[in-house]
Design a protein around this motif. Sequence first.
Motif, PDB file in Angstrom:
ATOM      1  N   UNK A 229       0.824  -1.210   0.000  1.00 49.92           N
ATOM      2  CA  UNK A 229       0.000   0.000   0.000  1.00 49.92           C
ATOM      3  C   UNK A 229       0.857   1.258   0.000  1.00 49.92           C
ATOM      4  N   UNK A 230       1.866   1.303   0.875  1.00 45.13           N
ATOM      5  CA  UNK A 230       2.662   2.526   0.979  1.00 45.13           C
ATOM      6  C   UNK A 230       3.578   2.727  -0.222  1.00 45.13           C
TER       7      UNK A 230
ATOM      8  N   UNK B 228       1.563  10.859  -2.581  1.00 50.33           N
ATOM      9  CA  UNK B 228       0.895  11.687  -1.559  1.00 50.33           C
ATOM     10  C   UNK B 228       1.128  11.133  -0.153  1.00 50.33           C
ATOM     11  N   UNK B 229       2.320  10.601   0.082  1.00 47.78           N
ATOM     12  CA  UNK B 229       2.632  10.066   1.401  1.00 47.78           C
ATOM     13  C   UNK B 229       2.727  11.181   2.451  1.00 47.78           C
TER      14      UNK B 229
ATOM     15  N   UNK C 296      -1.294   8.368   4.701  1.00 50.04           N
ATOM     16  CA  UNK C 296      -0.798   7.609   5.834  1.00 50.04           C
ATOM     17  C   UNK C 296      -1.886   6.799   6.532  1.00 50.04           C
ATOM     18  N   UNK C 297      -3.034   7.395   6.749  1.00 52.02           N
ATOM     19  CA  UNK C 297      -4.049   6.826   7.633  1.00 52.02           C
ATOM     20  C   UNK C 297      -4.741   5.552   7.139  1.00 52.02           C
ATOM     21  N   UNK C 298      -5.219   5.472   5.881  1.00 52.20           N
ATOM     22  CA  UNK C 298      -6.056   4.319   5.488  1.00 52.20           C
ATOM     23  C   UNK C 298      -5.480   2.944   5.807  1.00 52.20           C
ATOM     24  N   UNK C 299      -4.206   2.650   5.498  1.00 52.01           N
ATOM     25  CA  UNK C 299      -3.697   1.305   5.820  1.00 52.01           C
ATOM     26  C   UNK C 299      -3.643   1.032   7.324  1.00 52.01           C
TER      27      UNK C 299
ATOM     28  N   UNK D  35       8.427   7.524   3.977  1.00 54.67           N
ATOM     29  CA  UNK D  35       8.640   8.943   3.729  1.00 54.67           C
ATOM     30  C   UNK D  35       7.595   9.847   4.334  1.00 54.67           C
ATOM     31  N   UNK D  36       6.860   9.362   5.342  1.00 53.88           N
ATOM     32  CA  UNK D  36       5.840  10.196   5.981  1.00 53.88           C
ATOM     33  C   UNK D  36       6.485  11.363   6.721  1.00 53.88           C
ATOM     34  N   UNK D  37       5.724  12.418   6.918  1.00 60.21           N
ATOM     35  CA  UNK D  37       6.231  13.604   7.612  1.00 60.21           C
ATOM     36  C   UNK D  37       6.484  13.304   9.082  1.00 60.21           C
TER      37      UNK D  37
END
Length: 380
Positions: free
Chosen positions: A129-130, A136-137, A144-147, A182-184
């Motif tokens: 998924x990621x 748009x990570x 980020x949230x849905x998975x 690569x999330x903030x």
Amino acid sequence: MKYSFIKDNDWVLIITTFLLAGFGLLMVFSSSYVLAIDKFNNPYHFITRQAVWFLLAIPAFLFFMHFPYRLYRKLAIVIVGLMVVSLILVKTPLGHEVGGAQRWIRIGPLNLQPSEFVKIGIVIYLAHVYSKKQVYIDQFIKGVLPPLVVVAVIFGLIMLQPDLGTATSILMVSLLIVFFSGARFRHLLGLGLVGGGLFATLAITEPYRIRRLTSFTDPFSDQFGDGLQLVNSYIAIAHGGLTGTGLGQSVQKLLYLPEAHTDFILAIVSEELGFLGVIFVLACHGLILFRGVIIGTRCKSPFGSLLAFGIVFQIAIQVIFNVGAVSGLLPITGIPLPLVSNGGSSLLVTLVSIAILANISRNNIRQKRLNQHEDEPLTA
């Protein structure tokens, strides 16, 4: 063709894995035969079961080492469904209870522990998924949230067993995959605070969890109760010294140390083979993890890279939790030592996970060779 097959494999990873797994079989027998005689009047009870799992794991390893890892992306949704269904089945009449926890499904003579299979399943799902959400990570709601909703469902089902140790390790692996996606930083910080708060809440809602989480700070205050395992682990470690008492010569396995062949097998390794034996085990784990990091770093596919890192994180967290518990540096969580502790599901899943690493490595080597051929200058 034969030469290419030999050359393409990551033999350091493969040989180290089976060397450690073989050592684990030896130590399972050494640490369990007294208990096996006491409970089943058969010194080979535990080692026979572990050996059967090991034999089943060998063809599984060979299969997954050659199964193209990219195809897991097409199976991701199926894998999620299987994870949820298997965890639900644990709470049905098919479930099997041991020690007050219902974590197994009995199939004939074998006991399957679905939460062990979830460890690799959740890594495959999140890597899939990621790797698709890279564009748009940096967006929390969309990227980020849905998975993490799936992770929350899995976490809840495991907690119903209950198994806080495994649930926590899965949560930690999930957050690490999010990080490497690569999330903030602020999103990671928020998730970390929520996860920490959830862990604290679950810990204080059950008195036995509080005792287990705090007893490691002063096990001698209740050395015949909650501190029993850790006190006897200390004794085993001290008894072993540098070179140990000799293979098979442990005193603590004579029904003094509970779970000597599972969660606390490293204490028996320390007693029988000394500090040098512990160094051997940790060096093998370290080499496997190092190879995994190299494989993940060299993989050009975002999915393959996240999959490799996820497998490395999962194994590393289990090693840290187990070694920390045996040494008294961390609370006792019931996490087995990968490839060494008794436990068929754990052994099978760990070998399959490393086989997937080996497959990613094969792909990296072949891709590098193709790139080198493309870069060769044309000759007359």
